[in-house]
Scaffold this active site. Structure first.
Site, short mmCIF file in Angstrom:
data_model
loop_
_atom_site.label_atom_id
_atom_site.label_comp_id
_atom_site.label_asym_id
_atom_site.label_seq_id
_atom_site.Cartn_x
_atom_site.Cartn_y
_atom_site.Cartn_z
N LYS A 20 0.84 -1.19 0.00
CA LYS A 20 0.00 0.00 0.00
C LYS A 20 0.89 1.26 0.00
O LYS A 20 2.09 1.16 0.24
CB LYS A 20 -0.92 -0.04 1.22
CG LYS A 20 -1.93 -1.22 1.20
CD LYS A 20 -2.78 -1.22 2.45
CE LYS A 20 -3.80 -2.35 2.44
NZ LYS A 20 -4.67 -2.32 3.65
N TYR A 60 -12.02 -2.84 -3.42
CA TYR A 60 -12.60 -2.97 -2.07
C TYR A 60 -14.13 -2.97 -2.09
O TYR A 60 -14.75 -2.58 -1.10
CB TYR A 60 -12.07 -1.85 -1.17
CG TYR A 60 -10.67 -2.10 -0.62
CD1 TYR A 60 -10.37 -3.30 0.03
CD2 TYR A 60 -9.68 -1.13 -0.72
CE1 TYR A 60 -9.10 -3.53 0.55
CE2 TYR A 60 -8.40 -1.36 -0.19
CZ TYR A 60 -8.12 -2.56 0.44
OH TYR A 60 -6.87 -2.80 0.97
N ASN A 123 -1.89 -0.27 7.59
CA ASN A 123 -1.28 -1.59 7.78
C ASN A 123 -0.41 -2.05 6.62
O ASN A 123 0.01 -3.21 6.56
CB ASN A 123 -2.35 -2.64 8.17
CG ASN A 123 -3.41 -2.81 7.10
OD1 ASN A 123 -3.35 -2.20 6.04
ND2 ASN A 123 -4.39 -3.66 7.38
N HIS A 126 -1.58 -5.50 1.44
CA HIS A 126 -2.82 -6.22 1.11
C HIS A 126 -2.48 -7.61 0.60
O HIS A 126 -1.49 -7.78 -0.12
CB HIS A 126 -3.60 -5.48 0.01
CG HIS A 126 -4.68 -6.31 -0.59
ND1 HIS A 126 -5.92 -6.47 0.01
CD2 HIS A 126 -4.70 -7.10 -1.72
CE1 HIS A 126 -6.65 -7.30 -0.72
NE2 HIS A 126 -5.94 -7.69 -1.77
N GLU A 137 -8.85 -10.14 -8.25
CA GLU A 137 -7.85 -9.09 -8.06
C GLU A 137 -6.78 -9.14 -9.15
O GLU A 137 -6.32 -8.09 -9.62
CB GLU A 137 -7.22 -9.22 -6.67
CG GLU A 137 -8.18 -8.81 -5.56
CD GLU A 137 -7.70 -9.17 -4.17
OE1 GLU A 137 -8.49 -9.04 -3.22
OE2 GLU A 137 -6.54 -9.59 -4.02
#
Ligand code: IDP
Ligand code: MG
Length: 159
Positions: A20, A60, A123, A126, A137
């Site tokens: 990310k 998402y 965080n 992914h 994805e």
């Protein structure tokens, strides 16, 4: 498994992982690639992209009703992300283990999120959560397709 050039190829798993924007800016790209490579997974897709809002909303889509959805999309747009596709036995399941729990406070020691993150909203990484979402994805992040090649170390990684 498919026999190619006399070797057994392990194709039983494929997973899509993202570093990310915070992970990229914190220079964690090489660390992630190093961990997955040393584990024995084969890198078959890799690129840095700055995704659009629409692209992230698709990625998402399952979280669109959540209160944090807007801030999640904003966070994911705060810089470029590194998208990867890793191939190998149990790539999805093992990838999630290597990533750690969604909230870094619950992540097992030695996992990426435990080692490098504190906040659930930052965080850093992914990973696909199921074989079906991995497929979706990969189609979303790599519409051009991924790479197919024989890894020379495969015989040392698989029995
Ligand atoms: P995952 O990334 O471990 O698969 P998901 O439940 O799919 O977890 O959530 C996607 C991402 O949304 C998380 O990685 C995290 O960045 C963010 N997120 C999840 N839950 C929360 C929350 O309660 N507050 C803020 N952000 C969250
Ligand atoms: Mg998820």
């Amino acid at each position: 498994n498919v026999v190619v050039y006399g070797f057994t190829q392990h194709h039983s798993g494929v997973a899509c992982h993202l570093i990310k924007p915070d992970g990229v800016l914190r220079n964690l790209t090489a660390e992630v690639i190093n961990r997955f490579t040393r584990k024995g997974f084969k890198l078959v897709g890799l690129k840095m992209v700055t995704p659009s809002k629409e692209h992230l909303e698709k990625h998402y889509a399952d979280l669109s009703s959540k209160g944090f959805f807007a801030s999640l999309i904003e966070y994911m747009q705060s810089g470029p992300v590194v998208a990867m596709v890793w191939e190998g036995d149990n790539a999805v399941k093992t990838g999630r283990v290597m990533l750690g729990a969604t909230h870094p406070k619950d992540s097992a020691p030695g996992t990426l999120r435990a080692d490098f993150a504190i906040d659930i909203g930052r965080n850093c990484f992914h990973g696909s959560d199921s074989v079906e979402s991995a497929k979706a994805e990969i189609a979303l992040w790599f519409p051009e397709g991924v790479n197919s090649y024989k890894h020379p170390l495969e015989g040392l990684i698989y029995e």
